[in-house]
Write an enzyme that holds these catalytic residues in place. Structure first.
Site, PDB file in Angstrom:
ATOM      1  CG  HIS A 143      -5.965  -9.636 -27.450  1.00 57.83           C
ATOM      2  ND1 HIS A 143      -5.452 -10.714 -26.784  1.00 57.83           N
ATOM      3  CD2 HIS A 143      -5.786  -8.564 -26.626  1.00 57.83           C
ATOM      4  CE1 HIS A 143      -4.978 -10.323 -25.614  1.00 57.83           C
ATOM      5  NE2 HIS A 143      -5.170  -9.033 -25.478  1.00 57.83           N
ATOM      6  CE  LYS A 157      -1.952  -9.186 -28.474  1.00 57.20           C
ATOM      7  NZ  LYS A 157      -1.097  -8.016 -28.238  1.00 57.20           N
TER       8      LYS A 157
END
Ligand code: NAD
Length: 272
Positions: free
Chosen positions: A160, A164
């Site tokens: 990601h 995050k």
């Protein structure tokens, strides 16, 4: 005659998902943006939600007063943070409305609070709202059931964007739960979340997780089933956040007619 548009509140309206939800509500039939909520102290309070999301002004000013925003609303779309989602679930229960929770990184105490709120609210919660990932979960469960844990090792790899804050991702955990279900074991007793240093050989029957973070990656997930001399890889790439937002709106419309309770995207998509 079709039902009037479902009135939805977006909480976390200035976030990456919040802005995507505002654009998605404007593009999808059957729903309308009733209010947009941000945290107290946010620099976006009072700003126009449509303008912030790049749509042009829509007359909905972002507020830090969820109680007022929930009056006359029929559903709440929530991609915020665990403690905030618990507070919103209590308000959704009081208002007897739909609460779609996409927030990840929730612990057992948060899950218990959501289940308590679901006595009065219609809650749909999923670590991933996309059709593709929920289908991948079903395929992972089938593959894990078919391949013996003595001969096949399961590893889940995800990547990601750099912003995050939780790991492994809610989706990686969803896939791990699916694999554990296929093997009829509890994920909590068999997962390996970190490896470092002299770990010794891999223990048979465990489900391993590996986390990568960087750049602007929206979400990459692979489930590797590694046997002697062969590897099966099941994977999903998210290239646009709108897949999660469309899933969340679909979930809200589905839950509009449901009884109070705690549901997942598998219920919404008919994959349960
Ligand atoms: P983000 O940081 O861009 O946005 C979160 C927003 O929530 C921020 O604007 C923040 O100010 C706001 N917020 C925090 N506390 C609040 C409160 N008490 N009241 C109102 N607003 C509040 O993060 P993001 O990338 O949009 O992701 C948000 C969450 O959604 C994360 O947990 C992420 O993992 C999850 N997510 C889930 C899915 C899914 O399909 N389930 C998909 C993408 C992201």
């Amino acid at each position: 005659m079709s039902a009037p548009d479902m009135k939805l509140v977006v909480v976390g309206a200035a976030g990456r998902m919040g802005q995507t939800l505002i654009r998605t509500i404007a593009a999808m039939p059957g729903v309308t943006l009733h209010a947009a909520v941000e945290r107290e102290g946010s620099p976006f309070i009072g700003k126009d939600a449509g303008a912030l999301a790049g749509l042009g002004e829509n007359g909905v000013a972002i507020t830090d007063r969820p109680l007022e925003a929930f009056v006359d609303a029929e559903g709440v779309l929530d991609f915020t943070a665990p403690a905030a989602s618990v507070a919103f679930s209590e308000l959704a229960a009081q208002a007897r409305i739909v609460h779609v929770i996409g927030t990840t990184g929730c612990g057992a105490e948060h899950e218990a609070a959501f289940k308590a709120a679901a006595r009065h609210a219609r809650i749909v919660k999923s670590g991933n709202m996309s059709l593709g990932v929920n289908l991948l979960g079903v395929l992972t469960e089938q593959a894990a059931r078919a391949l013996s844990p003595d001969a096949w090792d399961i590893e889940i790899v995800e990547m990601h964007h750099r912003h995050k804050v939780d790991a492994p991702s809610g989706t990686a955990l969803l896939l791990g739960e699916a694999a554990a279900k296929g093997r009829c074991i509890a994920l909590a007793d068999h997962s390996v979340r970190v490896r470092d240093g002299h770990t010794g050989p891999r223990e048979a029957g465990t489900i391993g997780f590996a986390t990568l973070r960087g750049g602007s990656v929206i979400g990459e997930h692979s489930v590797l089933l590694a046997g002697e001399g062969e590897i099966v890889t099941l994977s999903h790439s998210a290239t646009d956040r709108s897949i999660f937002a469309r899933g969340a709106v679909t979930a809200a419309l589905w839950a509009r007619g449901a009884k109070p309770g705690f549901y997942s995207m598998l219920d919404v998509l008919g994959l349960a």
